[in-house]
Design a protein around this motif. Structure first.
Motif, PDB file in Angstrom:
ATOM      1  N   GLY A  25     -18.333 -47.234 -28.301  1.00  0.00           N
ATOM      2  CA  GLY A  25     -18.914 -48.167 -29.142  1.00  0.00           C
ATOM      3  C   GLY A  25     -20.336 -48.070 -29.355  1.00  0.00           C
ATOM      4  O   GLY A  25     -21.215 -47.450 -28.548  1.00  0.00           O
ATOM      5  N   ILE A  26     -20.684 -48.758 -30.422  1.00  0.00           N
ATOM      6  CA  ILE A  26     -22.091 -48.845 -30.731  1.00  0.00           C
ATOM      7  C   ILE A  26     -22.501 -50.319 -31.351  1.00  0.00           C
ATOM      8  O   ILE A  26     -21.636 -51.101 -31.999  1.00  0.00           O
ATOM      9  N   ILE A  27     -23.659 -50.710 -31.134  1.00  0.00           N
ATOM     10  CA  ILE A  27     -24.127 -52.013 -31.582  1.00  0.00           C
ATOM     11  C   ILE A  27     -25.392 -51.835 -32.256  1.00  0.00           C
ATOM     12  O   ILE A  27     -26.121 -51.175 -31.904  1.00  0.00           O
ATOM     13  N   ILE A  28     -25.612 -52.586 -33.534  1.00  0.00           N
ATOM     14  CA  ILE A  28     -26.703 -52.531 -34.238  1.00  0.00           C
ATOM     15  C   ILE A  28     -27.183 -53.711 -34.329  1.00  0.00           C
ATOM     16  O   ILE A  28     -26.658 -54.775 -34.891  1.00  0.00           O
ATOM     17  N   SER A  36     -28.610 -60.839 -37.452  1.00  0.00           N
ATOM     18  CA  SER A  36     -27.452 -60.416 -37.551  1.00  0.00           C
ATOM     19  C   SER A  36     -27.224 -59.318 -36.850  1.00  0.00           C
ATOM     20  O   SER A  36     -28.278 -58.185 -36.542  1.00  0.00           O
ATOM     21  N   TRP A  37     -25.963 -59.012 -36.198  1.00  0.00           N
ATOM     22  CA  TRP A  37     -25.720 -57.701 -35.538  1.00  0.00           C
ATOM     23  C   TRP A  37     -24.338 -57.391 -36.051  1.00  0.00           C
ATOM     24  O   TRP A  37     -23.575 -57.890 -36.423  1.00  0.00           O
ATOM     25  N   ILE A  38     -24.208 -55.650 -35.949  1.00  0.00           N
ATOM     26  CA  ILE A  38     -22.976 -55.074 -36.161  1.00  0.00           C
ATOM     27  C   ILE A  38     -22.585 -54.517 -35.046  1.00  0.00           C
ATOM     28  O   ILE A  38     -23.276 -53.670 -34.161  1.00  0.00           O
ATOM     29  N   LEU A  39     -21.319 -54.603 -34.671  1.00  0.00           N
ATOM     30  CA  LEU A  39     -20.599 -53.978 -33.432  1.00  0.00           C
ATOM     31  C   LEU A  39     -19.390 -53.217 -33.837  1.00  0.00           C
ATOM     32  O   LEU A  39     -18.728 -53.630 -34.759  1.00  0.00           O
ATOM     33  N   GLU A  40     -19.289 -51.952 -33.683  1.00  0.00           N
ATOM     34  CA  GLU A  40     -18.233 -51.223 -33.940  1.00  0.00           C
ATOM     35  C   GLU A  40     -17.878 -50.313 -32.527  1.00  0.00           C
ATOM     36  O   GLU A  40     -18.477 -49.829 -31.736  1.00  0.00           O
ATOM     37  N   MET A  41     -16.313 -50.487 -32.376  1.00  0.00           N
ATOM     38  CA  MET A  41     -15.747 -49.865 -31.299  1.00  0.00           C
ATOM     39  C   MET A  41     -14.530 -49.006 -31.682  1.00  0.00           C
ATOM     40  O   MET A  41     -14.059 -49.477 -32.555  1.00  0.00           O
ATOM     41  N   TYR A  42     -14.485 -48.200 -30.699  1.00  0.00           N
ATOM     42  CA  TYR A  42     -13.209 -47.433 -30.777  1.00  0.00           C
ATOM     43  C   TYR A  42     -12.173 -47.609 -29.742  1.00  0.00           C
ATOM     44  O   TYR A  42     -12.748 -47.398 -28.520  1.00  0.00           O
ATOM     45  N   LYS A  85      -9.911 -50.386 -38.837  1.00  0.00           N
ATOM     46  CA  LYS A  85      -9.275 -48.846 -39.542  1.00  0.00           C
ATOM     47  C   LYS A  85      -8.801 -47.750 -38.540  1.00  0.00           C
ATOM     48  O   LYS A  85      -9.417 -47.626 -37.597  1.00  0.00           O
ATOM     49  N   THR A  86      -7.428 -47.426 -38.778  1.00  0.00           N
ATOM     50  CA  THR A  86      -6.854 -46.477 -37.924  1.00  0.00           C
ATOM     51  C   THR A  86      -7.606 -45.170 -38.307  1.00  0.00           C
ATOM     52  O   THR A  86      -7.856 -44.400 -39.276  1.00  0.00           O
ATOM     53  N   ILE A  87      -8.022 -44.420 -37.140  1.00  0.00           N
ATOM     54  CA  ILE A  87      -8.636 -43.085 -37.392  1.00  0.00           C
ATOM     55  C   ILE A  87      -7.958 -42.144 -36.264  1.00  0.00           C
ATOM     56  O   ILE A  87      -8.217 -42.227 -34.802  1.00  0.00           O
ATOM     57  N   GLY A  88      -6.863 -41.424 -36.604  1.00  0.00           N
ATOM     58  CA  GLY A  88      -6.294 -40.490 -35.542  1.00  0.00           C
ATOM     59  C   GLY A  88      -5.255 -41.464 -34.616  1.00  0.00           C
ATOM     60  O   GLY A  88      -4.605 -42.262 -35.068  1.00  0.00           O
ATOM     61  N   ASP A  89      -5.431 -41.238 -33.339  1.00  0.00           N
ATOM     62  CA  ASP A  89      -4.811 -42.022 -32.356  1.00  0.00           C
ATOM     63  C   ASP A  89      -5.750 -43.420 -31.902  1.00  0.00           C
ATOM     64  O   ASP A  89      -5.169 -44.134 -31.131  1.00  0.00           O
ATOM     65  N   TYR A  90      -6.704 -43.659 -32.627  1.00  0.00           N
ATOM     66  CA  TYR A  90      -7.707 -44.627 -32.264  1.00  0.00           C
ATOM     67  C   TYR A  90      -7.843 -45.735 -33.540  1.00  0.00           C
ATOM     68  O   TYR A  90      -7.341 -45.314 -34.543  1.00  0.00           O
ATOM     69  N   VAL A  91      -8.498 -46.683 -33.235  1.00  0.00           N
ATOM     70  CA  VAL A  91      -8.784 -47.733 -34.289  1.00  0.00           C
ATOM     71  C   VAL A  91     -10.156 -48.368 -33.991  1.00  0.00           C
ATOM     72  O   VAL A  91     -10.850 -48.090 -32.991  1.00  0.00           O
TER      73      VAL A  91
END
Length: 145
Positions: A25-28, A36-42, A85-91
């Protein structure tokens, strides 16, 4: 903008906290006038339904995120799921939101639990110091997706 490593995330729902097992995961911090913040996690693909429901409803989520170092106190955010969004075996789950002003007082809650468990003296001090480094999930917060 500033970016940070996301180490863990929990979702606060109905007074209970749901731990989300992260792959990465990453947070911006966008450092804009909207704060505003953007958070992305797998996460594992099996967790996608949970986040799709929030994306489809547009409902805001309260989340707690540990950033950069395991010893850091979780930061609270109010976010909306922007994309799943699905990316391989992860989301990949993308959130957008803002930092909340109130932060959980982890140390006080941990100490309260340890005293309630009957720990005293040196045993209490040792366990408190260890748990402040390790940041285990508190009993009142224990639930998983």
């Amino acid at each position: 903008m500033k970016t940070f490593k996301m180490l863990s995330m929990t979702v606060v729902q109905g007074g209970q906290t749901i731990s989300i097992p992260l792959v990465d995961g990453i947070i911006i911090n966008q450092e804009n006038s909207h704060r505003s913040w953007i958070l992305e996690m797998y996460v594992d693909k099996t967790d996608s339904t949970f986040f799709e429901q929030f994306k489809n409803s547009g409902e805001l989520m309260e989340v707690k995120v540990v950033i950069s170092y395991p010893e850091n106190e979780p930061a609270g955010f109010e976010v909306a799921v922007y994309a799943v969004k699905t990316i391989g075996d992860y989301v990949s789950v993308l959130f957008k939101g803002t930092l909340t002003r109130t932060r959980r007082k982890y140390a006080v809650q941990l100490l309260t639990e340890l005293v309630q468990d009957g720990l005293t003296g040196e045993q209490l001090i040792t366990r408190f110091e260890n748990d402040m480094r390790q940041r285990p999930q508190l009993k009142k917060d224990s639930a998983t997706v």
